[in-house]
Design a protein around this motif. Structure first.
Motif, short mmCIF file in Angstrom:
data_model
loop_
_atom_site.label_atom_id
_atom_site.label_comp_id
_atom_site.label_asym_id
_atom_site.label_seq_id
_atom_site.Cartn_x
_atom_site.Cartn_y
_atom_site.Cartn_z
N ILE A 37 -15.62 6.80 22.14
CA ILE A 37 -15.50 5.53 22.79
C ILE A 37 -16.78 5.11 23.44
N LEU A 38 -17.63 5.98 24.13
CA LEU A 38 -18.93 5.67 24.62
C LEU A 38 -20.10 5.65 23.75
N SER A 39 -20.35 6.29 22.74
CA SER A 39 -21.16 6.45 21.76
C SER A 39 -21.27 5.48 20.75
N ARG A 40 -20.09 4.72 20.24
CA ARG A 40 -20.13 4.03 19.11
C ARG A 40 -20.86 2.56 19.46
N ALA A 48 -22.43 3.60 30.20
CA ALA A 48 -21.59 4.35 29.43
C ALA A 48 -20.76 5.05 30.71
N ARG A 49 -21.65 5.65 31.66
CA ARG A 49 -20.94 6.36 32.48
C ARG A 49 -20.11 5.74 33.36
N LEU A 50 -20.31 4.31 33.85
CA LEU A 50 -19.28 3.47 34.45
C LEU A 50 -18.03 3.48 33.63
N LEU A 51 -18.04 2.95 32.39
CA LEU A 51 -17.06 2.87 31.56
C LEU A 51 -16.30 4.12 31.22
N GLY A 52 -16.86 5.16 31.34
CA GLY A 52 -16.37 6.30 31.25
C GLY A 52 -15.40 6.74 32.47
N GLU A 53 -15.90 6.29 33.59
CA GLU A 53 -14.92 6.47 35.08
C GLU A 53 -13.98 5.57 34.72
N ASP A 92 -0.19 8.06 24.82
CA ASP A 92 -1.27 9.00 24.71
C ASP A 92 -2.73 8.25 23.94
N GLY A 93 -2.65 6.99 23.96
CA GLY A 93 -3.60 6.22 23.29
C GLY A 93 -4.69 5.43 24.26
N MET A 94 -5.96 5.68 23.86
CA MET A 94 -6.86 4.89 24.95
C MET A 94 -7.94 4.54 24.20
N ARG A 95 -8.34 3.21 24.65
CA ARG A 95 -9.67 2.66 24.01
C ARG A 95 -10.12 1.83 25.26
N GLY A 96 -11.53 1.49 24.99
CA GLY A 96 -12.36 0.79 26.31
C GLY A 96 -13.47 0.00 25.79
N TYR A 97 -14.08 -0.89 26.48
CA TYR A 97 -15.07 -1.83 26.11
C TYR A 97 -15.73 -2.13 27.30
N ALA A 98 -17.07 -2.46 27.44
CA ALA A 98 -17.84 -2.68 28.71
C ALA A 98 -18.87 -3.78 28.05
N ARG A 183 -23.34 15.13 24.23
CA ARG A 183 -22.14 14.69 23.99
C ARG A 183 -21.44 14.09 25.49
N TRP A 184 -20.68 12.91 25.48
CA TRP A 184 -20.06 12.51 26.91
C TRP A 184 -18.78 13.09 26.92
N ARG A 185 -18.62 13.66 28.26
CA ARG A 185 -17.16 14.41 28.44
C ARG A 185 -16.95 13.78 30.05
N ALA A 186 -15.93 14.11 30.56
CA ALA A 186 -15.47 13.61 31.88
C ALA A 186 -14.16 14.53 32.40
N GLY A 187 -14.12 14.42 33.67
CA GLY A 187 -13.05 14.94 34.15
C GLY A 187 -12.60 13.94 35.39
N GLY A 188 -11.12 13.94 35.61
CA GLY A 188 -10.64 13.39 36.69
C GLY A 188 -9.48 14.18 37.45
N MET A 189 -8.99 13.57 38.57
CA MET A 189 -7.93 14.11 39.36
C MET A 189 -7.18 12.98 40.18
N LEU A 190 -6.03 12.93 40.33
CA LEU A 190 -5.40 11.97 40.95
C LEU A 190 -4.12 12.87 41.98
N ILE A 191 -4.24 12.74 43.24
CA ILE A 191 -3.13 13.17 43.89
C ILE A 191 -2.59 12.12 44.70
N GLN A 192 -1.24 12.15 45.09
CA GLN A 192 -0.68 11.11 45.79
C GLN A 192 0.48 11.96 46.75
N HIS A 193 0.43 11.56 47.91
CA HIS A 193 1.36 11.99 49.08
C HIS A 193 2.85 11.32 49.13
N LEU A 194 3.80 12.32 48.52
CA LEU A 194 5.09 11.89 48.58
C LEU A 194 6.04 12.74 49.43
N PRO A 195 6.08 12.53 50.77
CA PRO A 195 7.09 13.68 51.40
C PRO A 195 8.39 13.64 50.89
#
Length: 322
Positions: A37-40, A48-53, A92-98, A183-195
């Motif tokens: 997505i970022l290199s094309r 690229a870093r912002l679009l990656g986020e 499962d499909g992703m695409r992005g543009y900036a 090569r571009w790569r990334a990681g992410g994590m999301l947590i939510q509180h649901l008592p």
């Protein structure tokens, strides 16, 4: 350190729960899919870093959809990067543009103003859920006013779903032995509180988008406080490191309280453009005269902004459709 389960690799999101902390979450690694997505488009590194986020954030949220449909994240701002669009095509499909102003980005880089908040500037972020034909779209809008995408995500969930949420996003360029370019790569994590007993009573949301407690009588649940304080200890390089699998990082953070990890869900870079869709758009939205004006050297060329695929049409082929 040994784990009692297989470790997932790149381009997958891993759901998990922290039952003792009344918290659920998702964690992901993106490798080849994000690099495509970022290199094309040969974006400048800050863009690229912002679009990656934005891609990571959209994948973290979109992978929770329980139906076939799309989650669309879009920013429109007055900053150097004035438009970002990311589509998540469930499951499962992703695409992005900036879209960006090259001179503004260059000036910002020279002045050291390349944080996501500085590149975005002021405007808004919209998240749209589209379940397809014959259904009504849902859209949540959050102001962008000097905040990062992580901070905006917190505000979005509190405003739209009233769920305390914490997000971490990391994007990096890493050299691969024997490869001709990083090569571009990334990681992410999301947590939510649901008592278990329902939603926790929350403090009022301050106007600046920061959801730290302001009510002196508000007591944050101990489990949620522990879950998000542990997430805050993760460094960007640790989150994006290909040698630290999502399962290994979760174990490192939450092994004392216990973490239940579910099977990984694969993700891929995939564009939804097609010759048939573009032909239908040209046929239904433009007149014969307008299509004639579009033609260069006897043909209409349409280039997809997401994947850069080029489609060519004869302007006279549409006349039979009337």
């Amino acid at each position: 350190m040994g784990l009692d389960r297989p470790e997932s690799g790149d381009d997958a999101v891993v759901p998990f729960t922290l039952e003792k902390l009344d918290t659920r979450g998702r964690i992901l690694h993106l490798g080849a899919s994000l690099d495509a997505i970022l290199s094309r488009h040969n974006y400048p590194a800050p863009v690229a870093r912002l679009l990656g986020e934005a891609v990571v954030l959209t994948a973290l949220i979109g992978s929770s959809l329980k139906f076939e449909g799309r989650l669309i994240l879009q920013t429109q701002t007055d900053g150097p990067v004035n438009l970002i669009v990311v589509d998540f095509d469930a499951p499962d499909g992703m695409r992005g543009y900036a879209r960006f102003d090259h001179d503004m980005v260059l000036k910002a880089a020279e002045e050291g103003r390349t944080s996501p908040a500085e590149l975005l500037g002021k405007g808004h972020l919209a998240m749209t859920i589209d379940q397809g034909a014959h259904t009504e779209r849902y859209q949540g809008i959050v102001a962008l006013d000097g905040h990062s995408l992580e901070e905006v995500a917190h505000t979005y969930f509190l405003q739209s779903e009233q769920i305390p949420t914490q997000v971490r996003l990391a994007v990096a360029q890493m050299s691969v032995k024997g490869d001709h370019r990083p090569r571009w790569r990334a990681g992410g994590m999301l947590i939510q509180h649901l008592p278990e007993g329902g939603l926790v009573r929350m403090a009022d949301l301050p106007g600046d988008g920061n959801f730290e407690n302001t009510d002196p009588n508000f007591q944050e649940a101990n489990g949620w406080a522990e879950a998000r304080s542990m997430l805050a200890t993760v460094a960007d390089i640790e989150l994006a490191d290909p040698e630290v699998s999502p399962e290994r990082l979760l174990f490192r953070l939450y092994h004392e309280t216990g973490v239940r990890v579910f099977p990984p869900m694969p993700l891929e870079e995939r564009c939804t453009c097609s010759a048939d869709r573009i032909e239908e758009m040209l046929a239904n939205n433009f007149s014969d005269e307008e299509r004639e004006d579009m033609a260069v050297n006897g043909e209409i060329e349409v280039v997809c902004e997401f994947c850069s695929s080029a489609y060519r049409f004869n302007p006279h082929q549409f006349q039979v459709k009337h």
